[in-house]
Design a protein around this motif. Structure first.
Motif, PDB file in Angstrom:
ATOM      1  N   ARG A  68     100.517   7.999  86.142  1.00 32.56           N
ATOM      2  CA  ARG A  68     101.003   7.847  87.519  1.00 32.56           C
ATOM      3  C   ARG A  68     102.266   6.985  87.566  1.00 32.56           C
ATOM      4  O   ARG A  68     103.249   7.334  88.225  1.00 32.56           O
ATOM      5  CB  ARG A  68      99.922   7.217  88.396  1.00 32.56           C
ATOM      6  CG  ARG A  68      98.756   8.141  88.747  1.00 32.56           C
ATOM      7  CD  ARG A  68      97.879   7.456  89.778  1.00 32.56           C
ATOM      8  NE  ARG A  68      96.691   8.224  90.110  1.00 32.56           N
ATOM      9  CZ  ARG A  68      95.483   8.006  89.621  1.00 32.56           C
ATOM     10  NH1 ARG A  68      95.309   7.031  88.717  1.00 32.56           N
ATOM     11  NH2 ARG A  68      94.456   8.735  89.993  1.00 32.56           N
ATOM     12  N   ARG A  69     102.208   5.851  86.868  1.00 35.59           N
ATOM     13  CA  ARG A  69     103.352   4.939  86.897  1.00 35.59           C
ATOM     14  C   ARG A  69     104.595   5.571  86.269  1.00 35.59           C
ATOM     15  O   ARG A  69     105.708   5.453  86.811  1.00 35.59           O
ATOM     16  CB  ARG A  69     103.003   3.629  86.168  1.00 35.59           C
ATOM     17  CG  ARG A  69     102.003   2.765  86.894  1.00 35.59           C
ATOM     18  CD  ARG A  69     101.965   1.369  86.299  1.00 35.59           C
ATOM     19  NE  ARG A  69     101.550   1.387  84.903  1.00 35.59           N
ATOM     20  CZ  ARG A  69     100.282   1.209  84.503  1.00 35.59           C
ATOM     21  NH1 ARG A  69      99.320   1.034  85.392  1.00 35.59           N
ATOM     22  NH2 ARG A  69      99.991   1.209  83.223  1.00 35.59           N
ATOM     23  N   THR A  70     104.429   6.259  85.153  1.00 33.92           N
ATOM     24  CA  THR A  70     105.581   6.853  84.471  1.00 33.92           C
ATOM     25  C   THR A  70     106.151   8.026  85.255  1.00 33.92           C
ATOM     26  O   THR A  70     107.375   8.188  85.342  1.00 33.92           O
ATOM     27  CB  THR A  70     105.186   7.309  83.056  1.00 33.92           C
ATOM     28  OG1 THR A  70     104.514   6.242  82.369  1.00 33.92           O
ATOM     29  CG2 THR A  70     106.406   7.717  82.255  1.00 33.92           C
ATOM     30  N   VAL A  71     105.283   8.841  85.826  1.00 37.66           N
ATOM     31  CA  VAL A  71     105.749   9.976  86.627  1.00 37.66           C
ATOM     32  C   VAL A  71     106.523   9.486  87.849  1.00 37.66           C
ATOM     33  O   VAL A  71     107.565  10.043  88.210  1.00 37.66           O
ATOM     34  CB  VAL A  71     104.546  10.855  87.036  1.00 37.66           C
ATOM     35  CG1 VAL A  71     104.930  11.821  88.138  1.00 37.66           C
ATOM     36  CG2 VAL A  71     104.024  11.624  85.830  1.00 37.66           C
ATOM     37  N   GLN A  72     106.012   8.428  88.475  1.00 38.35           N
ATOM     38  CA  GLN A  72     106.726   7.868  89.631  1.00 38.35           C
ATOM     39  C   GLN A  72     108.074   7.286  89.221  1.00 38.35           C
ATOM     40  O   GLN A  72     109.061   7.393  89.950  1.00 38.35           O
ATOM     41  CB  GLN A  72     105.850   6.794  90.276  1.00 38.35           C
ATOM     42  CG  GLN A  72     106.420   6.233  91.575  1.00 38.35           C
ATOM     43  CD  GLN A  72     105.480   5.228  92.207  1.00 38.35           C
ATOM     44  OE1 GLN A  72     104.455   4.874  91.631  1.00 38.35           O
ATOM     45  NE2 GLN A  72     105.831   4.765  93.394  1.00 38.35           N
ATOM     46  N   LYS A  73     108.118   6.679  88.060  1.00 45.17           N
ATOM     47  CA  LYS A  73     109.377   6.106  87.563  1.00 45.17           C
ATOM     48  C   LYS A  73     110.416   7.194  87.278  1.00 45.17           C
ATOM     49  O   LYS A  73     111.621   6.991  87.480  1.00 45.17           O
ATOM     50  CB  LYS A  73     109.077   5.320  86.284  1.00 45.17           C
ATOM     51  CG  LYS A  73     110.296   4.720  85.607  1.00 45.17           C
ATOM     52  CD  LYS A  73     109.846   3.947  84.374  1.00 45.17           C
ATOM     53  CE  LYS A  73     110.794   4.192  83.253  1.00 45.17           C
ATOM     54  NZ  LYS A  73     110.356   3.509  82.003  1.00 45.17           N
ATOM     55  N   HIS A  75     110.652   9.906  88.957  1.00 41.23           N
ATOM     56  CA  HIS A  75     110.873  10.617  90.222  1.00 41.23           C
ATOM     57  C   HIS A  75     110.335  12.059  90.157  1.00 41.23           C
ATOM     58  O   HIS A  75     110.940  12.979  90.702  1.00 41.23           O
ATOM     59  CB  HIS A  75     112.361  10.626  90.607  1.00 41.23           C
ATOM     60  CG  HIS A  75     112.941   9.245  90.727  1.00 41.23           C
ATOM     61  ND1 HIS A  75     112.667   8.399  91.781  1.00 41.23           N
ATOM     62  CD2 HIS A  75     113.784   8.566  89.895  1.00 41.23           C
ATOM     63  CE1 HIS A  75     113.308   7.244  91.603  1.00 41.23           C
ATOM     64  NE2 HIS A  75     113.998   7.316  90.468  1.00 41.23           N
ATOM     65  N   HIS A  77     106.675  14.530  90.599  1.00 41.45           N
ATOM     66  CA  HIS A  77     105.588  14.546  91.588  1.00 41.45           C
ATOM     67  C   HIS A  77     104.371  15.261  91.025  1.00 41.45           C
ATOM     68  O   HIS A  77     104.468  16.370  90.485  1.00 41.45           O
ATOM     69  CB  HIS A  77     106.032  15.265  92.865  1.00 41.45           C
ATOM     70  CG  HIS A  77     104.930  15.445  93.854  1.00 41.45           C
ATOM     71  ND1 HIS A  77     104.369  14.387  94.562  1.00 41.45           N
ATOM     72  CD2 HIS A  77     104.243  16.562  94.250  1.00 41.45           C
ATOM     73  CE1 HIS A  77     103.421  14.844  95.350  1.00 41.45           C
ATOM     74  NE2 HIS A  77     103.312  16.163  95.175  1.00 41.45           N
ATOM     75  N   GLU A  80      98.154  13.793  94.170  1.00 38.39           N
ATOM     76  CA  GLU A  80      97.127  12.808  93.859  1.00 38.39           C
ATOM     77  C   GLU A  80      95.726  13.415  93.901  1.00 38.39           C
ATOM     78  O   GLU A  80      94.865  13.068  93.093  1.00 38.39           O
ATOM     79  CB  GLU A  80      97.218  11.639  94.852  1.00 38.39           C
ATOM     80  CG  GLU A  80      96.228  10.514  94.597  1.00 38.39           C
ATOM     81  CD  GLU A  80      96.386   9.881  93.226  1.00 38.39           C
ATOM     82  OE1 GLU A  80      95.358   9.422  92.684  1.00 38.39           O
ATOM     83  OE2 GLU A  80      97.519   9.861  92.692  1.00 38.39           O
TER      84      GLU A  80
END
Length: 241
Positions: A68-73, A75, A77, A80
């Motif tokens: 989750r953290r790496t995918v958000q970093k 950008h 999607h 969830e």
């Protein structure tokens, strides 16, 4: 790998993962193979030595939190609810998540993509079965409320509400499956049983009363009753002096 489009299956085989997934729901629940898929495109951001191959719930949580953290970093999607359903082995969810990862990484849509439906219960499967073969309330709770979900949120009140909602839904589907023909058939059976119990010789008033008692107004279930006559002795009034 049933449930995946052919082009997505070929793409997975071309990635040369450490273990070729055979059971999509089970193999992708830990998140390790999902991290491997991203590692083929972003090797610097997804370092595989940081992910665990364990199958315990704590290992799954740790892997998915890192994803989750790496995918958000980056950008990117990921839905969830798809992540949640895959981690808890909900039926049909892992296939949808793999298709979404395929779209995110290749910028292409599968040729026979499935419509993402966020209701990950076994309701559709149960509707395919005849009413007599459908799950009971206990089996419905066991199938739709996973042990890992209780471990993730060990709140007694919340889990009790989840179980209650599943049971209410199961009862609604069971009631809706009863057609008018079934109800009429049950009423006829109850009438015949009542006739055998009370005898063939009944007055019109007794027959009318018996028919009114056949249908329970609370549950809609057919219930048979037997009219019992009680002869009470006449009471003599005390004579006045």
């Amino acid at each position: 790998m049933t449930g995946l489009p052919r082009d997505v299956t070929r793409w997975l085989q071309s990635l040369e993962l450490t273990v070729q997934p055979m059971n999509v729901r089970r193999d992708f629940s830990s998140g390790y193979h999902v991290a491997e898929m991203f590692c083929r495109y972003y090797p610097r951001d997804f370092e595989m030595h940081a992910y665990s191959k364990g199958t315990s719930f704590s290992a799954k949580q740790d892997n998915w939190n890192k994803i989750r953290r790496t995918v958000q970093k980056l950008h990117l999607h990921l839905t969830e609810k798809l992540v949640y359903g895959t981690m808890h082995c909900k039926p049909g969810v892992a296939e949808l998540l793999v298709q979404q990862v395929y779209t995110v990484l290749t910028k292409q849509r599968p040729r026979t993509a499935q419509t993402p439906e966020l209701d990950f219960s076994d309701q559709k499967y149960q509707q395919l079965l005849p009413p007599v073969a459908r799950s009971t309330a206990t089996a419905a709770v066991k199938s739709n409320l996973r042990k890992t979900e209780i471990m993730a949120l060990p709140d007694t009140l919340t889990n009790a509400r989840r179980a209650q909602a599943i049971i209410c839904k199961q009862l609604q589907d069971k009631t809706a499956a009863r057609t008018p023909t079934d109800r009429a058939g049950r009423a006829n059976v109850a009438k015949s049983r009542l006739k055998q119990m009370t005898g063939k010789h009944q007055s019109r008033d007794e027959q009318h009363l018996s028919e009114l008692c056949l249908q329970s107004p609370l549950s809609g279930a057919v219930v048979s009753y037997k009219t019992i006559k009680v002869n009470q002795p006449a009471r003599r009034l005390p004579q006045s002096c």
